[in-house]
Design an enzyme around this catalytic site. Structure first.
Site, PDB file in Angstrom:
ATOM      1  N   ILE A 156       1.869  -3.243  12.671  1.00 22.94           N
ATOM      2  CA  ILE A 156       1.031  -3.271  13.721  1.00 22.94           C
ATOM      3  C   ILE A 156       0.039  -2.097  14.020  1.00 22.94           C
ATOM      4  CG2 ILE A 156       0.638  -4.695  15.957  1.00 22.94           C
ATOM      5  CD1 ILE A 156       1.870  -6.384  13.369  1.00 22.94           C
ATOM      6  N   ASP A 239     -11.386 -13.461   8.262  1.00 20.14           N
ATOM      7  CA  ASP A 239     -12.466 -13.630   7.722  1.00 20.14           C
ATOM      8  C   ASP A 239     -13.662 -12.396   8.001  1.00 20.14           C
ATOM      9  OD1 ASP A 239     -12.067 -15.643   5.945  1.00 20.14           O
ATOM     10  OD2 ASP A 239     -13.130 -17.227   7.017  1.00 20.14           O
ATOM     11  N   ARG A 267     -21.430  23.175  -8.791  1.00 21.53           N
ATOM     12  CA  ARG A 267     -20.401  23.711  -9.812  1.00 21.53           C
ATOM     13  C   ARG A 267     -20.878  24.282 -11.188  1.00 21.53           C
ATOM     14  NH1 ARG A 267     -15.558  26.321 -10.145  1.00 21.53           N
ATOM     15  NH2 ARG A 267     -14.189  25.773 -11.843  1.00 21.53           N
ATOM     16  N   GLN A 335     -11.931  13.435  -9.408  1.00 24.41           N
ATOM     17  CA  GLN A 335     -12.083  14.026 -10.727  1.00 24.41           C
ATOM     18  C   GLN A 335     -13.190  14.973 -11.005  1.00 24.41           C
ATOM     19  OE1 GLN A 335      -9.770  13.036 -12.801  1.00 24.41           O
ATOM     20  NE2 GLN A 335     -10.462  14.070 -14.486  1.00 24.41           N
ATOM     21  N   HIS A 337     -14.534  16.709  -8.607  1.00 23.78           N
ATOM     22  CA  HIS A 337     -14.294  17.873  -8.139  1.00 23.78           C
ATOM     23  C   HIS A 337     -12.973  18.937  -8.778  1.00 23.78           C
ATOM     24  CE1 HIS A 337     -16.255  16.309  -4.621  1.00 23.78           C
ATOM     25  NE2 HIS A 337     -16.271  17.280  -4.079  1.00 23.78           N
ATOM     26  N   GLU A 362      -5.896  -6.981   5.593  1.00 24.52           N
ATOM     27  CA  GLU A 362      -6.853  -7.987   6.100  1.00 24.52           C
ATOM     28  C   GLU A 362      -6.943  -9.010   4.697  1.00 24.52           C
ATOM     29  OE1 GLU A 362      -8.165  -6.352   9.881  1.00 24.52           O
ATOM     30  OE2 GLU A 362      -8.914  -8.491   8.861  1.00 24.52           O
ATOM     31  N   THR A 364      -4.612  -9.080   0.966  1.00 16.51           N
ATOM     32  CA  THR A 364      -4.650  -7.993  -0.103  1.00 16.51           C
ATOM     33  C   THR A 364      -5.989  -8.585  -1.111  1.00 16.51           C
ATOM     34  OG1 THR A 364      -3.097  -9.358  -1.631  1.00 16.51           O
ATOM     35  CG2 THR A 364      -2.302  -7.785  -0.242  1.00 16.51           C
TER      36      THR A 364
HETATM   37  C1  LIG Z   1      -1.843   0.379   7.348  1.00 13.00           C
HETATM   38  C2  LIG Z   1      -1.644  -1.199   7.444  1.00 13.00           C
HETATM   39  C3  LIG Z   1      -2.106  -1.817   8.818  1.00 13.00           C
HETATM   40  C4  LIG Z   1      -1.713  -3.224   8.790  1.00 13.00           C
HETATM   41  N1  LIG Z   1      -2.399  -3.596  10.071  1.00 13.00           N
HETATM   42  C5  LIG Z   1      -1.876  -5.050  10.514  1.00 13.00           C
HETATM   43  C6  LIG Z   1      -1.964  -5.442  11.807  1.00 13.00           C
HETATM   44  O1  LIG Z   1      -2.863  -4.774  12.568  1.00 13.00           O
HETATM   45  N2  LIG Z   1      -1.454  -6.812  11.972  1.00 13.00           N
HETATM   46  C7  LIG Z   1      -1.010  -7.343  11.204  1.00 13.00           C
HETATM   47  O2  LIG Z   1      -0.563  -8.584  11.346  1.00 13.00           O
HETATM   48  N3  LIG Z   1      -0.797  -7.037   9.870  1.00 13.00           N
HETATM   49  C8  LIG Z   1      -1.240  -5.812   9.378  1.00 13.00           C
HETATM   50  N4  LIG Z   1      -0.980  -5.342   8.232  1.00 13.00           N
HETATM   51  C9  LIG Z   1      -0.318  -5.938   7.252  1.00 13.00           C
HETATM   52  C10 LIG Z   1      -0.889  -6.283   6.186  1.00 13.00           C
HETATM   53  O3  LIG Z   1      -2.086  -7.522   6.585  1.00 13.00           O
HETATM   54  C11 LIG Z   1      -0.148  -6.816   5.123  1.00 13.00           C
HETATM   55  O4  LIG Z   1       0.386  -5.595   4.489  1.00 13.00           O
HETATM   56  C12 LIG Z   1      -0.730  -7.710   3.860  1.00 13.00           C
HETATM   57  O5  LIG Z   1      -1.173  -8.829   4.488  1.00 13.00           O
HETATM   58  C13 LIG Z   1       0.017  -7.786   2.785  1.00 13.00           C
HETATM   59  O6  LIG Z   1       1.375  -8.175   2.896  1.00 13.00           O
HETATM   60  P1  LIG Z   1       2.850  -7.454   2.369  1.00 13.00           P
HETATM   61  O7  LIG Z   1       2.512  -6.101   2.806  1.00 13.00           O
HETATM   62  O8  LIG Z   1       3.805  -8.153   3.136  1.00 13.00           O
HETATM   63  O9  LIG Z   1       2.283  -7.640   0.976  1.00 13.00           O
HETATM   64  P2  LIG Z   1       3.078  -8.966   0.328  1.00 13.00           P
HETATM   65  O10 LIG Z   1       2.400 -10.276   0.776  1.00 13.00           O
HETATM   66  O11 LIG Z   1       4.502  -8.940   0.053  1.00 13.00           O
HETATM   67  O12 LIG Z   1       2.404  -8.810  -1.164  1.00 13.00           O
HETATM   68  C14 LIG Z   1       3.064  -7.976  -2.264  1.00 13.00           C
HETATM   69  C15 LIG Z   1       1.929  -8.032  -3.590  1.00 13.00           C
HETATM   70  O13 LIG Z   1       2.163  -9.388  -4.226  1.00 13.00           O
HETATM   71  C16 LIG Z   1       0.741  -9.951  -4.244  1.00 13.00           C
HETATM   72  N5  LIG Z   1       0.983 -11.359  -3.794  1.00 13.00           N
HETATM   73  C17 LIG Z   1       1.387 -11.927  -2.749  1.00 13.00           C
HETATM   74  N6  LIG Z   1       0.968 -13.396  -2.777  1.00 13.00           N
HETATM   75  C18 LIG Z   1       0.389 -13.436  -4.002  1.00 13.00           C
HETATM   76  C19 LIG Z   1      -0.134 -14.608  -4.484  1.00 13.00           C
HETATM   77  N7  LIG Z   1       0.109 -15.729  -3.990  1.00 13.00           N
HETATM   78  N8  LIG Z   1      -0.924 -14.408  -5.862  1.00 13.00           N
HETATM   79  C20 LIG Z   1      -0.915 -13.222  -6.351  1.00 13.00           C
HETATM   80  N9  LIG Z   1      -0.523 -12.208  -5.886  1.00 13.00           N
HETATM   81  C21 LIG Z   1      -0.001 -12.163  -4.700  1.00 13.00           C
HETATM   82  C22 LIG Z   1      -0.032  -9.031  -2.966  1.00 13.00           C
HETATM   83  O14 LIG Z   1      -1.611  -8.817  -3.412  1.00 13.00           O
HETATM   84  C23 LIG Z   1       0.395  -7.604  -3.198  1.00 13.00           C
HETATM   85  O15 LIG Z   1       0.126  -6.755  -4.257  1.00 13.00           O
HETATM   86  C24 LIG Z   1      -1.187  -3.899   8.061  1.00 13.00           C
HETATM   87  C25 LIG Z   1      -0.788  -3.329   6.943  1.00 13.00           C
HETATM   88  C26 LIG Z   1      -1.139  -1.762   6.531  1.00 13.00           C
HETATM   89  C27 LIG Z   1      -0.403  -1.281   5.336  1.00 13.00           C
END
Ligand SMILES: Cc1cc2nc3c(=O)[nH]c(=O)nc-3n(C[C@H](O)[C@H](O)[C@H](O)COP(=O)(O)OP(=O)(O)OC[C@H]3O[C@@H](n4cnc5c(N)ncnc54)[C@H](O)[C@@H]3O)c2cc1C
Length: 382
Positions: A156, A239, A267, A335, A337, A362, A364
């Site tokens: 979060i 969105d 450079r 690269q 640099h 937001e 992946t």
């Molecule tokens: C720095 C940071 C800040 C964040 N801030 C917030 C926040 O303020 N509030 C909040 O609620 N969340 C937050 N998040 C969470 C973020 O939204 C999630 O990390 C993100 O939605 C991915 O979920 P996960 O990390 O569980 O990965 P997973 O969902 O487990 O995914 C792992 C991998 O599997 C892939 N994958 C998953 N499902 C599928 C599919 N159906 N098809 C193909 N590939 C798939 C993904 O693309 C990824 O490569 C934050 C994350 C980070 C790292």
């Protein structure tokens, strides 16, 4: 569709550029090094009207549009993607409150967020629920006039500095994604606490942590939107958030391009500027072209949003394209640099670390492709 900026937008863009150059850029390396939330910069941004750029003036906002928010994000991200992310996270919270809050909730939280008197957070993700947001296990059970919230949230943004969070919890397990609701929970509510802070690769100074809910009782009036609207609120705000992430990637690419050109022009190797070498030119040409394409996709998504048109597909396209390009070109900036790019004396290694997050949060980039394809199939399937 025209992207001619209005006089007001140009003035705002220049004002943010000055603030970013004179204040944020000078502090960016220090924020990265100390990993401390830049509260003073946050408060200055509030004074300049940068947090609630696209909120109506009656709620303490600047009364501008989403395009203006995008322009602001790009300028700030050119100086520090982490700081840009902090500001755009606040706009994310404002979006939820403005679109789903009751009059009382709006009056209580929006002006205070705009002035940085309060800080918010958005708590959807959990250890076991990321991309599949509707699989959350945090629950909110009605008990008399109160909901009792139990569960843990993860990742979060600003969770440890926030005065309240918008938390998503299951209110009716029989209804799947339609059984999730959103609640406002304030700091200090018994049972609500901050857990572990994550150690991240980049975007330092923008803290991310766990939020823990143990028997947290909130009145019914703390519900945001209606019962069962949680996923709708989350997806709609995501969105909009995707347009801001695209803007962040555009700002990072601008910085990477500027630093790369400057370095390549100065450079010398083999008795000449490295910008004379065609392989360096190729990287710069691709960087500049992708930057323009990403900028246009981002502007288009913001434009559609401002026109009140559907922009889900366009926001995902902008987010996907811009963030993939930012990762590729911040890598190429390192690269260009050479060995110096790998050291902290130059900014490009920070851009490279900061860019990686834009591909992940937001939604992946794999999820963006799913969204784009779903929208395309809806549009074209006969
Ligand atoms: C720095 C940071 C800040 C964040 N801030 C917030 C926040 O303020 N509030 C909040 O609620 N969340 C937050 N998040 C969470 C973020 O939204 C999630 O990390 C993100 O939605 C991915 O979920 P996960 O990390 O569980 O990965 P997973 O969902 O487990 O995914 C792992 C991998 O599997 C892939 N994958 C998953 N499902 C599928 C599919 N159906 N098809 C193909 N590939 C798939 C993904 O693309 C990824 O490569 C934050 C994350 C980070 C790292």
């Amino acid at each position: 569709m025209g992207f001619q900026l209005t006089e007001e937008q140009k003035l705002m863009q220049q004002m943010v550029r000055n603030f970013a150059e004179e204040v944020i850029k000078k502090r960016a390396a220090e924020i990265d090094e100390t990993d401390e939330f830049p509260m003073d910069i946050y408060k200055q941004a509030a004074e300049l009207g940068l947090l609630a750029v696209n909120m109506p003036e009656e709620f303490g906002g600047s009364g501008m549009d989403s395009m203006s928010a995008v322009l602001a994000s790009i300028e700030v991200a050119r100086a520090s993607a982490s700081v840009a992310n902090i500001f755009s996270s606040t706009r994310h919270h404002l979006f939820c409150l403005y679109n789903y809050g009751t009059e009382e909730q709006k009056r209580k939280y929006i002006p205070a967020l705009a002035k940085a008197e309060l800080i918010g957070s958005f708590a959807l993700s959990e250890a076991g629920s990321g991309s599949d947001a509707s699989s959350i296990s945090t629950t909110a059970k009605l008990d008399g006039d109160e909901y009792v919230i139990d569960g843990n949230k993860m990742w979060i943004t600003m969770g440890n500095v926030a005065d309240f969070t918008i938390v998503f919890a299951v209110t009716d397990p029989t209804k799947g994604s339609k059984g999730i609701s959103a609640f406002i929970v304030e700091k200090g509510t018994p049972g609500f606490s901050v857990g572990k802070r994550e150690r991240k690769l980049g975007q330092k100074g923008n803290p991310v942590c766990e939020l823990l809910f143990e028997n947290v009782r909130v009145p019914k009036s703390n519900m945001l939107g209606e019962e069962g609207q949680g996923i709708k609120i989350a997806l709609q705000s995501l969105d909009s958030g995707r347009i801001e992430v695209a803007a962040l990637a555009v700002g990072l690419m601008q910085a990477a391009l500027e630093d790369s050109v400057n370095y390549a022009e100065n450079r010398k190797q083999f008795g000449q500027k490295i910008s004379n070498f065609q392989m360096i030119q190729s990287m710069i040409a691709e960087m500049a072209t992708d930057l323009d394409a990403a900028t246009l996709l981002t502007y288009r998504a913001a434009y559609l949003k401002d026109q009140g048109k559907k922009f889900t597909r366009e926001a995902s396209m902008a987010k996907w394209f811009a963030t993939e390009a930012a990762m590729k070109h911040t890598t190429n900036a390192v690269q260009i640099h050479g060995g110096y790019g790998y050291c902290m004396d130059y900014n490009v290694e920070r851009y490279f670390r900061d860019a990686k997050l834009t591909q992940i949060f937001e939604g992946t980039n794999q999820i963006q492709q799913i969204v784009i394809c779903r929208e395309v199939l809806k549009q074209w399937a006969k």
